[in-house]
Design a protein around this motif. Sequence first.
Motif, PDB file in Angstrom:
ATOM      1  N   ALA A 271      -4.873  -0.267  -4.151  1.00  0.00           N
ATOM      2  CA  ALA A 271      -4.003   0.268  -4.501  1.00  0.00           C
ATOM      3  C   ALA A 271      -5.518   1.462  -4.608  1.00  0.00           C
ATOM      4  O   ALA A 271      -5.146   2.271  -4.323  1.00  0.00           O
ATOM      5  CB  ALA A 271      -3.844   0.086  -5.537  1.00  0.00           C
TER       6      ALA A 271
ATOM      7  N   MET B 133       2.706   1.722  -3.531  1.00  0.00           N
ATOM      8  CA  MET B 133       1.440   1.384  -4.349  1.00  0.00           C
ATOM      9  C   MET B 133       0.743   3.090  -4.386  1.00  0.00           C
ATOM     10  O   MET B 133       0.502   3.988  -5.382  1.00  0.00           O
ATOM     11  CB  MET B 133      -0.022   1.534  -4.465  1.00  0.00           C
ATOM     12  CG  MET B 133       1.189  -0.499  -5.514  1.00  0.00           C
ATOM     13  SD  MET B 133      -0.253  -1.547  -5.438  1.00  0.00           S
ATOM     14  CE  MET B 133      -0.818  -1.927  -3.930  1.00  0.00           C
ATOM     15  N   GLN B 134       0.795   3.241  -3.245  1.00  0.00           N
ATOM     16  CA  GLN B 134       0.105   4.886  -3.005  1.00  0.00           C
ATOM     17  C   GLN B 134       0.819   5.802  -2.813  1.00  0.00           C
ATOM     18  O   GLN B 134       0.725   7.372  -2.333  1.00  0.00           O
ATOM     19  CB  GLN B 134      -0.935   4.518  -1.301  1.00  0.00           C
ATOM     20  CG  GLN B 134      -2.602   4.481  -1.923  1.00  0.00           C
ATOM     21  CD  GLN B 134      -3.430   3.944  -0.454  1.00  0.00           C
ATOM     22  OE1 GLN B 134      -2.841   4.537  -0.151  1.00  0.00           O
ATOM     23  NE2 GLN B 134      -4.591   3.151  -0.461  1.00  0.00           N
TER      24      GLN B 134
ATOM     25  N   GLN C  71       0.998  -1.445  -0.205  1.00  0.00           N
ATOM     26  CA  GLN C  71      -0.113   0.113  -0.255  1.00  0.00           C
ATOM     27  C   GLN C  71       0.710   1.168   0.043  1.00  0.00           C
ATOM     28  O   GLN C  71       0.979   2.033  -0.827  1.00  0.00           O
ATOM     29  CB  GLN C  71      -1.015   0.631   0.690  1.00  0.00           C
ATOM     30  CG  GLN C  71      -2.139   1.409   1.390  1.00  0.00           C
ATOM     31  CD  GLN C  71      -2.597   0.942   2.387  1.00  0.00           C
ATOM     32  OE1 GLN C  71      -2.573   0.461   3.019  1.00  0.00           O
ATOM     33  NE2 GLN C  71      -2.836   2.439   3.098  1.00  0.00           N
TER      34      GLN C  71
END
Length: 291
Positions: free
Chosen positions: A89, A22-23, A19
């Motif tokens: 995501a 992706m973020q 996480q």
Amino acid sequence: MAGVLIGATLWGLSGTAAQRLMQGYGVTPQWLVTTRMLVAGLLLLLAGRWLGVRDRLAPWRDGRSRRQLIAFALGGLLGVQYSYMAAIALGNAATATFLQYLGPAFVTVYEVLRWRRRPRPHEVAALVLAMGGTLLLATGGSLHRLAVPAGAVAWGLVSALTLAFYTVAGASLLQRWPPAVSVGWAMVVGGAAMAVLAPPWSVGGRAVAWDAAAAGLWAFVVLGGTLVAFTLYLASLRHLRPSQTSLLACMEPLAAAASATLWLGVPFTGPMAAGGAAVMAAVLLLATRHA
């Protein structure tokens, strides 16, 4: 037993690390799945020797096993890996992991329909718990809004469906060949297929701030959260019953929820926690009844 606990915890923590990648860094789910599956799959095949595997090419010399392996890789492992990462995501690791654990409930539905039998009382109870838990996870207790984006919920449910397919499709394959070989090759095949869309040499997305921290997170997702976790889990199968490993693997969503909340500050409300608990109760009910 310790191996399953550690492996499940690493799985949960790797979801939170993914996480962050992706973020926070703009890594795409496609690229992360490609590199994770290719690298971890190759290393898992190499680790097969430590797990007592002598012939790692054996499944490819059998026509039926070859077809099962390809279906297992593309429809099962690749499907569950990508949908899980897509759910993270768009949402967060905690919700995505709990939703993925609806897989056993979908397996139960499949068995009831496949064998045209009445669901047993504990299966009905588990399905009610699973549906109620999903509703709480998605809405946070309020029917007027979603607690996480609709896309995250949709991908989470897809990950549960593909996990169910992974479980059913891989059953005979995993019984016939060593798990390290079956899962290792499935990762390599799935990673190679995803590489067509997301080559490993091109991160893609908006990842312009790749630094040592990002590299460390990626290494943890691939090595700790995939290779080490799978190796520990597969090695434990020689000492524990499948029902016991299923119970201990429940540490994964707990680790994902705790790390996402404490590390990334993901809001995880009381109703969402109750929803997660309901999903895990459904999994435990199904696992203990099949012991």
